[in-house]
Design a protein around this motif. Sequence first.
Motif, short mmCIF file in Angstrom:
data_model
loop_
_atom_site.label_atom_id
_atom_site.label_comp_id
_atom_site.label_asym_id
_atom_site.label_seq_id
_atom_site.Cartn_x
_atom_site.Cartn_y
_atom_site.Cartn_z
N PRO A 117 46.30 -25.70 1.10
CA PRO A 117 45.35 -25.27 0.07
C PRO A 117 44.39 -24.24 0.65
O PRO A 117 44.00 -24.34 1.81
N LYS A 118 44.02 -23.26 -0.16
CA LYS A 118 43.10 -22.22 0.31
C LYS A 118 41.70 -22.78 0.56
O LYS A 118 40.91 -22.17 1.26
N GLU A 119 41.42 -23.96 -0.03
CA GLU A 119 40.05 -24.49 0.04
C GLU A 119 39.57 -24.68 1.47
O GLU A 119 38.41 -24.49 1.76
N TYR A 120 40.50 -25.05 2.37
CA TYR A 120 40.06 -25.32 3.74
C TYR A 120 39.44 -24.07 4.35
O TYR A 120 38.38 -24.10 4.93
N GLU A 121 40.16 -22.95 4.20
CA GLU A 121 39.64 -21.72 4.78
C GLU A 121 38.38 -21.28 4.07
O GLU A 121 37.45 -20.76 4.68
N GLU A 122 38.37 -21.48 2.76
CA GLU A 122 37.19 -21.07 2.00
C GLU A 122 35.98 -21.90 2.44
O GLU A 122 34.87 -21.38 2.57
N ALA A 123 36.23 -23.18 2.67
CA ALA A 123 35.13 -24.04 3.13
C ALA A 123 34.61 -23.52 4.47
O ALA A 123 33.40 -23.38 4.68
N ALA A 124 35.54 -23.17 5.37
CA ALA A 124 35.13 -22.66 6.68
C ALA A 124 34.34 -21.37 6.52
O ALA A 124 33.34 -21.13 7.21
N GLU A 125 34.76 -20.54 5.55
CA GLU A 125 34.08 -19.28 5.32
C GLU A 125 32.66 -19.53 4.83
O GLU A 125 31.69 -18.90 5.29
N ARG B 126 40.51 -22.00 14.27
CA ARG B 126 39.98 -23.35 14.14
C ARG B 126 40.52 -24.08 12.92
O ARG B 126 40.47 -25.29 12.86
N VAL B 127 40.96 -23.34 11.91
CA VAL B 127 41.39 -24.00 10.67
C VAL B 127 42.88 -23.81 10.42
O VAL B 127 43.65 -24.76 10.37
N THR B 128 43.32 -22.55 10.30
CA THR B 128 44.69 -22.29 9.88
C THR B 128 45.71 -22.78 10.92
O THR B 128 46.63 -23.52 10.57
N VAL B 129 45.54 -22.37 12.17
CA VAL B 129 46.53 -22.74 13.18
C VAL B 129 46.63 -24.25 13.36
O VAL B 129 47.74 -24.80 13.35
#
Lengths: 282, 271, 355
Positions: free
Chosen positions: A176-184, A196-199
């Motif tokens: 889900p894109k939410e994880y990266e968006e949350a990190a952003e 830290r998130v995607t890999v």
Amino acid sequence: MRESRALPYLLIAPSVIFLVGLFLIPLAQTAVLAFQENGGWGLGNVRRMADDLNFQDALANTFKVVLLAVPLQLALALGMTMMLRKVRRGRDLLVWVWSIPLGISDLAAGLVWLAILTDQGWLNSVLFQLGLISQPQAWLTYETPAALLAAIVVAEIWRATAIVFVILLAGVQLLPKEYEEAAEVFGATPWQRFTRVTVPLLKPSIQTALILRTVLAFEMFAMALALGGRNFPVLVSEAFNAQYFSQDYGVAAAYAVLVMAISVAATLLYLVALRTPAEQRS
Amino acid sequence: MTGATRSNRALLWTGVAVLCVWTLLPIYLLALGALGGREIVAQWPKPLAPFGATFEALRTFLAIEGVWRAAWVSIKAAAMTMVMALALGMPAGYALARFRFRGAGAYRVLILMTRAFPVAILALPLTVSFIRLGVYDTPFGVALVHAVLATPFATLVCASLFMGIPKELEEAAWVFGCSRFTGFLRVVLPLALPGIAAASIFAFVLSWNEVFAASVLTVRQRTLTAYLLSVLSESPLHLQFAGGLVLIVPSVLFIFLVRRRLFAMWGIGNR
Amino acid sequence: MASITIEGVAKRFGEVRALAELDLTVADGEFLALLGPSGCGKTTLLRIIAGLESQTSGRVLIGARDVSALPPRKRGLAMVFQNYAVFPHLTVYENVAFGLRMAKADKARIERQVEKAATLLHIEALLKRHPAQLSGGQRQRVAVARALAVEPAVLLMDEPLSNLDALLRLEMRAELKAVLAGAGTTTIYVTHDQTEAMGLADRIAVMHAGRIEQIGTPSDIYDRPATRFVGGFVGSPPMNFLELPVRDGKVDLGGLTLSAPPDAGGKLLLGLRGEDVVLAGPGEGGFAFTLKVAELLGPQILLTGTAAGGQSLRIVLPAAGPLPSLTPGSDIVLKPDPARLRWMNEAGQALETRS
């Protein structure tokens, strides 16, 4: 629906019989054959394999190719995957173009790069026209081992990055894109988001891709034959020679066992090193 | 749009373009070499434009005794691989998708084990038994080994395709008069068909491309890959290039056909 | 047309008991609702009748025929599934015709039956479409038409309306009732929605934890719940239960003395529907109720508070009638309708005293 409990077993039975007959039994036969000597157990085949003139070169070459090509393939495939996430128009076309090498065998890939790297090939033609060389330059002989290794690694990267790319992309599409968006939102830079998130979330896909790719890289031989001929022995080409030209089935089996042992060891290594603990699975 | 994002876009598209060239240029150059005939192999320095390309070399190559036969053997072996992989993989995939049974876990392990082993190498010990069984040096023998590679893949893909079809649809078929088998034929199969077609194309390509087992198991009835490997050191370069092109073209077309299913396939097939 | 008889049907999933030994008879042409919370075994029972699940023990008879060992296709029934299970690769026409084709009906009959079912469900205009082009409500109609087209002896419906939105559900409920009344098919209808069961069924079987708690007409179930579970599950708000000690054959309900039923033990449960009380007039006897919250629900007011020593109680008063002070904390005197009190023992089993 009520029916006999035997049905699932009847359904898998053909493939079980097939895989036992053509996978497990040959596997055992190979192992047995490798350690047989004059009708008894012994290490004669293994010794003959190790004493072979080409053995050390083959072993070293195989590892060099795998150790150079696989990490580069992973890095390149990760880059391609990340790029594709940013692309909006022409995605389908790009995916197709980038996965074309998926359908290309290592023999065909060897021939492709032979056309480029042969003495009077296109690489030399371009270098000549740029004024960098004055006459055809040989890249694929035993006198230029570094260039030959580089050629094979490049060809291997060209051919097999696509598999890693497709597996990673399949994995990314499930995230889900939410994880990266949350990190952003919490202030992570693009690089931090990637590392830290995607890999970490992609770890299962990375593991799968590495296992598949490494096992296949240890199996590579037609490309080495096409590009380097006898100048670049690898383990599987030695097994092939032992079987086909020397008719020494015992040594061929010893090579096969060695390749399998290395493959299984690599698989286990990946399984342990890249395991995702159950509590971290999403 | 800010300057930073614009330069980011430029960087992105440069990267994309470089990767496309990196993928396509080598194939283009091989095609030039294959279609340029004897002249282009002798030419120095070589042109990058398809100047004077002819089909002569390809025609010469295809006229070589054995090439057509080799391609035909390859097609036969690949078709048999495809049929075997589906015949074995579809029922097994159905069992994995629809039943919980003792041994399902062990079966999965057996299937995944084929991944950790370089299966083609198993052609070595099979030589002896194949000679005894009379399938050595036949397309069928080659297909048997290739099916060991393709069946686990087909099984996992089919299992996941069938899992994607709601069980209720099958139950509705049973309630309205179907047996388990006719329900499968009338409801599950039509719905899974596009995925199964893609899986069979993969099985075909897998066999079409395989070199080692094909080379070990054939002498006269060589597949195209085995044939090319055996003439590597003997035949002139332009003919080798032509052979490479013949090998590549069908695969590229097949990948094009299944491009939409690629991810589903590999995403599933490698879980 | 046929009756359905369930004899001692039990189902275990490993160690888990999904159905205790159940007995149930559905008369020819009857509409029976299986009502219960999720996990009560109602869907399992329906699937056993359909032949989609096998019972651990017991028999299922359709008409006089023991179908226990038969696969679904040989049981002569039709089913409407919760997710419709309309075949996505077939047109609406082919979906409706599916059962008839499997039964190798002749062409004229297929056409006639499909047309009839389509007209009944108002989907004549959709026959050439594929399910992907239909709304949820339309798919539901196709699923029902497919079931009716085969003119089954028995029709099974598994929460057929639960995936529709609230408004559509009301509409389909009324329509289903009209359509099925005309067909006269023996129907078993699984639902967790009491209003569906009440509105549609001739009889309701309330299920709980793998058992049938009570079978009866909707008014039986509502007015005379056999167990505390039934009273608490059916009705909105659910029936109130007050725990009252028995002294000398009498119980004291917050100042109101009631005579206990003859065979009462030391303690009784008093079941009281929220709407079965009225405000006590001045000087009239009643019980004390302390108001906590008042909510206006259209024509009624729902009052939540405590009675009989702090036990929670919810009552409903008509919004148009005389109203007490609605300030939280007010004490109100209420008078129950003695004919509608439901006495139960401590275990929650009704004590049959009157009616």
